[in-house]
Design a protein around this motif. Structure first.
Motif, PDB file in Angstrom:
ATOM      1  N   ASN A  67       7.961  13.119 -21.148  1.00  0.00           N
ATOM      2  CA  ASN A  67       6.823  12.212 -21.176  1.00  0.00           C
ATOM      3  C   ASN A  67       5.760  12.676 -22.169  1.00  0.00           C
ATOM      4  O   ASN A  67       5.222  11.870 -22.940  1.00  0.00           O
ATOM      5  CB  ASN A  67       6.219  12.094 -19.777  1.00  0.00           C
ATOM      6  CG  ASN A  67       5.152  11.013 -19.692  1.00  0.00           C
ATOM      7  OD1 ASN A  67       5.340   9.903 -20.187  1.00  0.00           O
ATOM      8  ND2 ASN A  67       4.016  11.336 -19.098  1.00  0.00           N
TER       9      ASN A  67
ATOM     10  N   PRO B 246       0.678  10.734 -14.523  1.00  0.00           N
ATOM     11  CA  PRO B 246       2.058  10.246 -14.572  1.00  0.00           C
ATOM     12  C   PRO B 246       2.704  10.331 -13.186  1.00  0.00           C
ATOM     13  O   PRO B 246       2.582  11.355 -12.497  1.00  0.00           O
ATOM     14  CB  PRO B 246       2.737  11.206 -15.562  1.00  0.00           C
ATOM     15  CG  PRO B 246       1.625  11.732 -16.402  1.00  0.00           C
ATOM     16  CD  PRO B 246       0.441  11.830 -15.490  1.00  0.00           C
TER      17      PRO B 246
ATOM     18  N   ASN C  57       3.334   5.837 -16.675  1.00  0.00           N
ATOM     19  CA  ASN C  57       1.971   6.138 -17.113  1.00  0.00           C
ATOM     20  C   ASN C  57       1.016   4.977 -16.836  1.00  0.00           C
ATOM     21  O   ASN C  57      -0.188   5.182 -16.671  1.00  0.00           O
ATOM     22  CB  ASN C  57       1.961   6.462 -18.611  1.00  0.00           C
ATOM     23  CG  ASN C  57       2.799   7.683 -18.938  1.00  0.00           C
ATOM     24  OD1 ASN C  57       2.604   8.744 -18.372  1.00  0.00           O
ATOM     25  ND2 ASN C  57       3.752   7.526 -19.850  1.00  0.00           N
TER      26      ASN C  57
ATOM     27  N   SER D  35       5.084  10.291 -25.298  1.00  0.00           N
ATOM     28  CA  SER D  35       3.743   9.699 -25.352  1.00  0.00           C
ATOM     29  C   SER D  35       3.070  10.021 -26.676  1.00  0.00           C
ATOM     30  O   SER D  35       2.447   9.150 -27.304  1.00  0.00           O
ATOM     31  CB  SER D  35       2.884  10.214 -24.186  1.00  0.00           C
ATOM     32  OG  SER D  35       3.384   9.777 -22.945  1.00  0.00           O
TER      33      SER D  35
END
Length: 251
Positions: free
Chosen positions: A159, A116, A95, A163
């Protein structure tokens, strides 16, 4: 107690034959390595923290429908996982620029990427886990085109989940790596998240201060690795407060 059959020993974990067919006991060691094991140390409590944190993340992924090899935690250092065939790739989701990406491309560490970026490394310690392309993966038969589409989808879902979880506790998910396993139900193949998800396999920075809360603390001699991992565990509520600084060690 009967002596268990060791299947494999890596840099951070030992795998033992599980109590039921198709299962494996995954033991988290206190060993810390960096730079393809050129730098080594033993960090008291690291295995305990990684076991608990990986359990937390794997359970969270299961709750949103992402399949993993995790079955249950057995004790402070061990978890029961489903046996699977590991795809010989490390799947890296970035990221922000950091580490090898910054060195390769000359991008300042901490630069937010436009989206990403998913990279793949061939799992081979002797070669230093080299970066590979989808062309390499297809040519050498490490994964099919359908596998790659499924792997990409899994990586981006992990992700999104990671995140969000980290943002909620004031931590920036800079990047992470996962491993993918194949399991078979008859002739049907399914891909699942395997190995572990922990500060060993993520870059985690405090949003306010930029303090590193991951294995870069060990790589770059930035302080106590146990303190960094304990801070992640404290923020996530993974360990009782009384156990965070010095987790109970059970071998």
């Amino acid at each position: 107690m009967a002596r268990r059959k060791k299947i494999y020993e890596g840099k951070a974990k030992i795998l033992y034959e599980g109590p039921e067919p198709g299962t494996i006991v995954q033991y988290f060691k206190d060993d810390a390595t960096a730079f393809n094991a050129e730098k080594k140390d033993v960090i008291d409590g690291k295995g305990v923290l990684n076991n608990r944190l990986s359990e937390f993340f794997m359970n969270g992924l299961a709750q949103i429908g992402v399949p993993t090899h995790f079955i249950r935690r057995l004790n402070m250092r061990e978890q029961l996982v489903r046996s699977c065939e590991i795809v010989p790739l490390e799947v890296i989701v970035r990221n922000y620029a950091a580490g090898s990406m910054s060195k390769r491309l000359g991008i300042a560490e901490g630069t937010q990427l436009p989206r990403p970026i998913v990279e793949y490394c061939y799992k081979d310690d002797a070669l230093g886990d080299p970066l590979v392309t989808e062309e390499h993966i297809a040519a050498f038969g490490w994964a099919s085109q359908q596998d790659m589409e499924d792997i990409l989808s899994l990586a981006l879902r992990v992700n999104d989940f990671m995140s969000g979880v980290m943002l909620a506790v004031g931590i920036r998910l800079v990047d992470f790596k996962i491993e993918i396993g194949r399991v078979y139900d008859g002739d049907y193949q399914r891909l699942i998240i395997a190995d572990e998800i922990s500060p060993d396999s993520c870059r985690l920075w405090d949003i306010e201060t930029g303090q590193k809360l991951d294995k870069d603390v060990f790589r770059r001699d930035l302080g106590s690795l146990t303190d960094a991992y304990s801070e992640v565990a404290r923020r996530l509520g993974v360990l009782p407060k009384s156990n965070v600084t010095k987790p109970t060690l059970i071998n």
